[in-house]
Design a protein around this motif. Structure first.
Motif, short mmCIF file in Angstrom:
data_model
loop_
_atom_site.label_atom_id
_atom_site.label_comp_id
_atom_site.label_asym_id
_atom_site.label_seq_id
_atom_site.Cartn_x
_atom_site.Cartn_y
_atom_site.Cartn_z
N ASP A 1 0.82 -1.21 0.00
CA ASP A 1 0.00 0.00 0.00
C ASP A 1 0.86 1.26 0.00
O ASP A 1 0.42 2.32 -0.44
CB ASP A 1 -0.90 0.03 1.25
N TYR A 2 2.07 1.13 0.54
CA TYR A 2 2.93 2.31 0.66
C TYR A 2 4.02 2.34 -0.40
O TYR A 2 4.85 3.24 -0.40
CB TYR A 2 3.55 2.37 2.07
N LEU A 3 3.98 1.37 -1.31
CA LEU A 3 4.97 1.34 -2.39
C LEU A 3 4.88 2.61 -3.23
O LEU A 3 5.87 3.15 -3.69
CB LEU A 3 4.75 0.10 -3.26
N GLN A 4 3.64 3.11 -3.40
CA GLN A 4 3.47 4.30 -4.23
C GLN A 4 4.21 5.51 -3.66
O GLN A 4 4.73 6.32 -4.43
CB GLN A 4 1.99 4.61 -4.40
N ILE A 5 4.25 5.62 -2.34
CA ILE A 5 4.97 6.76 -1.75
C ILE A 5 6.46 6.62 -2.05
O ILE A 5 7.14 7.57 -2.45
CB ILE A 5 4.78 6.83 -0.22
N THR A 6 6.97 5.38 -1.87
CA THR A 6 8.38 5.13 -2.19
C THR A 6 8.66 5.48 -3.65
O THR A 6 9.63 6.18 -3.95
CB THR A 6 8.71 3.66 -1.92
N LEU A 7 7.79 4.99 -4.54
CA LEU A 7 8.01 5.25 -5.96
C LEU A 7 7.86 6.73 -6.29
O LEU A 7 8.56 7.25 -7.16
CB LEU A 7 7.05 4.41 -6.81
N LEU A 8 6.95 7.41 -5.56
CA LEU A 8 6.80 8.86 -5.77
C LEU A 8 8.10 9.57 -5.43
O LEU A 8 8.57 10.43 -6.18
CB LEU A 8 5.66 9.40 -4.91
N GLU B 1 6.74 5.96 4.19
CA GLU B 1 6.85 5.16 2.99
C GLU B 1 6.97 3.70 3.45
O GLU B 1 6.64 3.42 4.61
CB GLU B 1 7.96 5.63 2.07
N VAL C 1 11.17 -5.01 -6.81
CA VAL C 1 11.11 -3.73 -7.51
C VAL C 1 12.45 -3.43 -8.19
O VAL C 1 12.48 -2.99 -9.34
CB VAL C 1 10.73 -2.59 -6.53
#
Lengths: 255, 236
Positions: free
Chosen positions: A19-26, A179, A208
């Motif tokens: 769920d928090y992968l998007q923050i990392t990727l952001l 993240e 990833v």
């Protein structure tokens, strides 16, 4: 320290962390975008030998490559608001995430500028001369002739920088950014199953990284199409590196 | 709150007390990493069955995950493993009697080993095969040929990469603060919070790391010049 190891928790934690992968990727995407701009700006004075500015560039690169990213994070997080206060700008409302992205942007900017310099140096001088000969301006020759070729050459280095940046984002939790690693801390605290959390988190980072590496390899092969001898060389070499464990690729695809 | 330039110097002096810890962590992890890396590199170059795949997995996994994960996995996982083994055999040994620093060193050695394995492997592969053949021709055994002919040349070739790895591990040693080992960064945090001067403390820490990094780069440049003397070509 923690409770008994239970394998089931790993599987349970993976979706929660994802769920928090998007923050990392952001963070990765924004800071690499910023790093590209910074890197180009920093590289230009050194490539065109502009006095004074090239010295400043060199010091910038040396500093960001010569200090740990963790220190840079804390330096910018605590230092920038104070500097801005001197200019009577209030930075207390700026989200932590902005500082994190700025830090990673400046950090990768230093490495990217070195990559750009090396890649531009690798483009044959005759290319620029030919561009001038057909009447291009210096700007046109750089953006239309040199940069596309340099981009292809520097792609493997760039890929490494992006993956290193992804791994570095795990440090953002030290400033309280939520993240993946930040989430893993709270998951670990609430469930007391630290090992399972970190195994799950490592697996996500690993997958990833692998996916990014594959994507860059594909991009590299595409971009070097116009130079088949170069493309054959690099992809064969790097494919060999990738071949040692075929089961990895399967793992990467399944996820 | 104003920036206090004098305190940067005060903090810098205080940070020097933690410098030996940082250098110790870096030196041990790179030293152990060189041993692990050489073994891994040789396993892969000589294509030892099964082991070469394990070695490749180790390298890919470690290089694909953040250094922080290696630290956390070792820090949380190894004590549990030690206690489980100890309990199963009825030993009285407890993981709590192992100092935290040992886990830090183990974790960072594992990290360094994977990165250095790639450095060493590319260094060895860069050496002409004829060198090894010539060594065999004059009657050397494989370990002798590797140790006396291949390794010194590979060392010269991979010096820039080794220097990068060393600097990377120096910078990575800052992560040790997450498990409460007091190296420079942890000390900077302590100085920052006790004096309420964050910016100054971290400037001091940054300057210290920058200085060490520049020293390493200078030293390696000098070493590189010396070590490559044999390789300059020409006749005299």
């Amino acid at each position: 320290m923690g409770r008994r190891f239970e394998f089931g928790y790993i599987l349970e934690f993976i979706p929660k962390l994802l769920d928090y992968l998007q923050i990392t990727l952001l963070i990765v995407a924004a800071s690499i975008a910023l790093g590209l701009i910074v890197g180009l700006i920093v590289a230009l004075p050194r490539m065109y030998h502009i006095p004074v500015l090239k010295r400043i560039s060199a010091v910038y690169v040396s500093f960001f490559r010569g200090t740990p990213v963790l220190i840079q994070l804390f330096l910018i997080y605590y230092g920038l608001p104070e500097l801005l206060k001197g200019l009577s700008i209030d930075a207390s409302k700026v989200p932590v995430l902005a500082f994190v992205i700025l830090t990673y942007g400046l950090h990768s900017g230093a490495f990217i500028s070195e990559a750009i310099r090396a890649a531009v140096g690798a483009v044959d001088r005759g290319q620029v001369e030919a561009a001038y000969a057909i009447g291009m301006s210096g700007f046109e020759a750089f953006t239309r002739i040199v940069l596309p070729q340099a981009a292809a050459v520097s792609l493997p280095v760039f890929a490494n920088l992006v993956i290193a940046n992804l791994k570095d984002t795990s440090l953002a939790f030290t400033l309280g950014v939520m993240e993946m690693t930040g989430k893993s801390q709270t998951l670990g605290m609430t469930t007391q199953h630290f090992i399972e959390v970190y195994i799950a988190l490592s697996l996500i980072y690993f997958v990833v990284s692998m996916i990014l590496e594959r994507l860059f390899l594909l991009a590299e092969r595409r971009m070097l199409k116009y130079q088949p001898e170069l493309a054959g060389h690099t992809s064969k070499k790097r494919l060999l590196q990738g071949l040692f464990l075929p089961q990895f690729k399967k793992g990467g695809e399944q996820a | 709150m104003k920036i206090d330039p004098v305190f940067i110097w005060t903090a810098f002096v205080k940070l020097l007390s933690a410098l030996p810890m940082t250098l110790f962590i870096t030196a041990i992890s790179v030293g152990a990493g060189l041993v692990i890396g050489s073994i891994i590199a040789l396993l892969r170059i000589y294509k030892v069955p099964v082991l070469q795949h394990l070695a490749a997995f180790y390298v890919t996994f470690i290089r694909g995950t953040p250094m922080l994960m290696h630290l956390f996995l070792v820090y949380f996982g190894l004590p549990a493993l030690i206690d489980a083994v100890s309990g199963a055999f009825g030993w009285t040994f407890k993981s709590s009697s192992v100092p935290i620093l040992v886990f830090v060193l183990i974790a960072f050695s594992i990290t360094a080993g994977a990165y250095l394995a790639e450095v060493i492997r590319s260094g060895i592969l860069a050496i002409d095969k004829g060198q090894l053949e010539a060594a065999y021709a004059i009657g050397m055994k494989t370990p002798q040929a590797l140790w006396r002919i291949v390794f010194p040349q590979a060392f010269a070739v991979s010096l820039p990469n080794l220097s990068n790895s060393l600097i990377g591990m120096l910078h990575g040693s800052t992560l040790a603060f997450t498990v409460t080992a007091v190296e420079i960064f942890a000390e900077a945090n302590i100085v920052a919070t006790t004096n309420w001067k964050y910016f100054e403390s971290f400037i001091a820490a940054a300057l210290l790391y920058w200085g060490i990094t520049l020293l390493i780069e200078k030293a390696v440049a000098v070493l590189e010049k010396r070590i490559n003397v044999y390789n300059r070509g020409g006749v005299a």
